[in-house]
Design an enzyme around this catalytic site. Structure first.
Site, short mmCIF file in Angstrom:
data_model
loop_
_atom_site.label_atom_id
_atom_site.label_comp_id
_atom_site.label_asym_id
_atom_site.label_seq_id
_atom_site.Cartn_x
_atom_site.Cartn_y
_atom_site.Cartn_z
N TYR A 12 0.83 -1.20 0.00
CA TYR A 12 0.00 0.00 0.00
C TYR A 12 0.87 1.26 0.00
O TYR A 12 2.09 1.20 -0.08
CB TYR A 12 -0.97 -0.04 1.18
CG TYR A 12 -1.96 -1.18 1.07
CD1 TYR A 12 -2.76 -1.32 -0.07
CD2 TYR A 12 -2.11 -2.11 2.09
CE1 TYR A 12 -3.67 -2.35 -0.19
CE2 TYR A 12 -3.02 -3.16 1.97
CZ TYR A 12 -3.80 -3.27 0.84
OH TYR A 12 -4.70 -4.30 0.71
N CYS A 58 -12.06 -17.49 6.24
CA CYS A 58 -11.67 -16.13 6.61
C CYS A 58 -11.29 -15.29 5.39
O CYS A 58 -11.44 -14.07 5.40
CB CYS A 58 -10.53 -16.14 7.62
SG CYS A 58 -9.04 -16.99 7.04
N CYS A 100 -14.83 -18.12 10.37
CA CYS A 100 -13.85 -19.19 10.42
C CYS A 100 -14.51 -20.52 10.05
O CYS A 100 -15.63 -20.80 10.50
CB CYS A 100 -13.25 -19.28 11.82
SG CYS A 100 -12.11 -20.67 12.05
#
Length: 648
Positions: free
Chosen positions: A172, A348, A366
């Site tokens: 990023y 996830c 999960c």
């Protein structure tokens, strides 16, 4: 072990943190699509605060209108987002944790369709993932961007957060300025490490001036970029010292960038705490606290990493998704109650990709704990009346349904045809290939939860219709699993032709070479198992490619190992017959001959075990779940088990 090091308080700047366990920033899909924060996100993060984590760092939050990298990413660049941010900070504080927001700008790592305009960056180099044009910032625009980070931090302080984390990892904007791979500038923001970190200097100093000494400033950075020409460990140490000198209160050490996603989200073949070396080098070079990320989930690994000085804090990314109560259970010594993270990424990282999950069941969760996102519709109470529940099959679907139903007050009995050492069904067999040992952990967890909640488990018992009628259950749950099958082709019944399951559990002794028919998850993992015994291993798959049912990073890692190990792959290849050690197949309209294989192994799928006729008549309520309903993944099986346990 009392985990003394893990639960010793420590300051980050002026902020006292009660323990060393951190929820790192991760995309949750629990926020609203317009970037605002509502109850769902507050419930999700609040549950982790109540679960005992010392710090909760909320997911990437956009500092301007070009910053967004994920759908539904929270936004910080307008006061219209303040009410939601305030609710989120309050939810985390109510739970007892320190609240931190991660300041984020995707830079080049986004799509024009996501932000409605061309992506931006320190240089015009396109993303290796998105491959779209990038507008290079002018020097004046860089200063405007710096102001966006500072203004966003002020807004976070107004909302009641204890500090911010400046995201300078994972490809990023922060890393794009820092990395020699993406920063080709020749103004004050480019050149050597001083110029490439000048962006960070002005942001950190600006936040400190605007928000004061009490406001914590954390920087997330990479120990390695894991891309050719990117930051390596030695340079990361230099950057860490510079960030400390600029005023950072702590450094959160991760690794990886876009197109090195398996470094950001380590796969099951990577050891727990794998990033310890780079983290420790940085910790030894600075005086501020350091956090470590890198697939941590075992309490003993966490404690020893802190105790021996690898890190000051540990980030439990996917483990905090699997079990929001991890710290409380660890502190209380209730280790068997912990829902283990096995690094599978099957729920996830894929959210709502599974056909059998309830429509609208959105948000991070999960595989082993479908209730983990704390949505209202996955919370449950005690049953209004206790019922006699009979569950056939002690696989993961059956045990999940059993312990939840028992916890809610039902009288539950599981009947299993095998002995206690073989519970878990296909899940246990799946633990036999290399790098799959962690699958034994959830089986132990489910067994423990059944016993803890009073589920009666009857082993070595074959159940038929008459037996069910004699038990007279109010509720019958059929979780008998599935049986592997072979292709109906000539030679499939030869003595050197086996099922993958039999090979994995040692029922079939391998020769010096093996060919696996079927390139799905079972097939490729069986092939890697065979590689330990055989000089030559091959996989034949009729589809365009192999391992398509694995998550992208897990698949990429497996394919790299296949290449290193020399495992042969035959794609778009349809087997027609087997003759001794030779397999005949069709590829691109031509017959090919695969010769010289001692063993031929089928891994072409399974079919449900259908044991009971007119099953619906055997109890007032009847549920058929998991592979007994349709052969699919463990994600669907466990989810169905949980939903049944909640609905009885």
């Amino acid at each position: 072990m009392n985990f003394e090091s893990t639960f010793k308080p420590m300051y980050i700047g002026k902020m006292l943190v009660k323990n060393r366990l951190v929820v790192p920033a991760m995309d949750s899909a629990m926020c609203e699509m317009d970037g605002k924060i509502e109850k769902m996100a507050c419930d999700y993060y609040g549950a982790r605060a109540k679960g005992g984590f010392g710090i909760v760092i909320t997911e990437i939050a956009a500092v301007d209108d070009k910053a967004t990298g994920m759908p539904g990413e929270p936004r910080l660049y307008s006061d219209e987002y303040l009410p939601g941010l305030t609710r989120l900070a309050n939810a985390i504080h109510t739970g007892g944790a320190k609240a931190i927001v991660q300041l984020h700008h995707a830079g080049r790592e986004t799509a024009s369709a996501m932000i409605g305009q061309t992506a931006v960056g320190p240089s015009s180099i396109p993303s290796v993932v998105y491959r779209e044009p990038v507008n290079e910032y002018t020097t004046e625009q860089v200063y405007e961007l710096i102001d966006s980070y500072i203004d966003s931090s002020v807004r976070c302080k107004k909302a009641g957060f204890d500090g911010i984390e400046f995201h300078s990892a994972h490809g990023y904007m922060g890393l794009q300025f820092m990395s020699p791979r993406t920063n080709k500038r020749i103004d004050e923001f480019g050149g050597g490490v001083e110029g490439r970190s000048y962006f960070h200097k002005l942001i950190i100093e600006g936040i400190r001036k605007a928000c004061g000494e009490e406001f914590a400033i954390i920087v997330r950075m990479d120990s390695i970029e894991a891309r050719v020409g990117g930051i390596e460990e030695n340079e990361a140490v230099v950057f860490a010292r510079l960030l400390e000198s600029y005023g950072a209160d702590a450094l959160n050490i991760s690794a990886g960038t876009y197109a090195a996603w398996d470094t950001i989200v380590p796969t099951p073949d990577m050891p727990q705490g794998w990033n310890w070396h780079g983290t420790r080098r940085i910790r030894e070079a600075v005086k501020v606290p350091v956090m470590a990320a890198g697939r941590y989930s075992d309490p003993f690994v966490i404690e020893q990493s802190i105790e021996r000085g690898d890190t000051d804090f540990v980030c439990l990314g996917r483990q905090s998704i699997a079990d929001p109560e991890f710290p409380n259970k660890m502190a209380g010594g209730d280790l068997a109650d912990i829902v283990p993270c096995i690094g599978c990424t099957q729920r996830c990282m894929s959210f709502n990709d599974h056909d059998s999950l309830q429509e609208g069941d959105w948000g991070v969760s999960c595989m082993l704990n479908p209730m983990s996102n704390n949505r209202k519709d996955v919370q449950y109470d005690m049953a209004e009346e206790s019922k006699k529940v009979m569950i056939i099959g002690a696989g993961v679907a059956g045990m999940e349904a059993a312990w939840i139903a028992a916890e809610r007050g039902h009288d539950v009995t599981i009947y299993e045809k095998n002995d206690e050492s073989k519970v878990g069904g296909q899940f246990l067999i799946a633990a036999y290939p290399p790098f799959k040992q962690d699958l034994t952990r959830p089986i132990r967890y489910y067994k423990h939860m059944c016993k803890k909640n009073g589920v009666k488990m009857v082993f070595n018992t074959n159940v038929d219709t008459e037996f069910i009628k004699s038990v007279k259950p109010d509720v019958l749950v059929v979780a008998t699993g599935a049986t592997p099958f072979k292709l109906n082709i000539p030679g499939s019944d030869a003595p050197n032709v086996y099922q993958a399951n039999d090979v994995l559990v040692g029922k079939s002794i391998l020769g010096n070479s093996a060919l696996v028919i079927g390139g799905g998850m079972v097939g490729v993992e069986t092939a890697e198992f065979c590689q330990d015994y055989c000089a030559r291993v091959a996989v034949v798959e009729m589809r365009d490619d192999i391992a398509m049912d694995l998550y992208m990073t897990v698949r990429d890692s497996l394919l790299r190992r296949f290449k290193q190990e020399g495992i042969e792959i035959y794609r778009k290849t349809c087997v027609s017959r087997i003759e001794g050690n030779t397999v005949y197949a069709e590829q691109d309209g031509k017959e090919i001959v695969l010769d010289g294989f001692d063993n031929i192994i089928f891994a072409v799928g399974s079919k449900p075990e259908v044991q009971f006729e007119d099953v619906e008549s055997l109890a007032d309520q009847v549920f058929v779940i998991g592979d007994a309903k349709k052969a699919r993944s463990a994600v669907e099986a466990i989810y169905e088990g949980a939903r049944v346990g909640m609905s009885i």
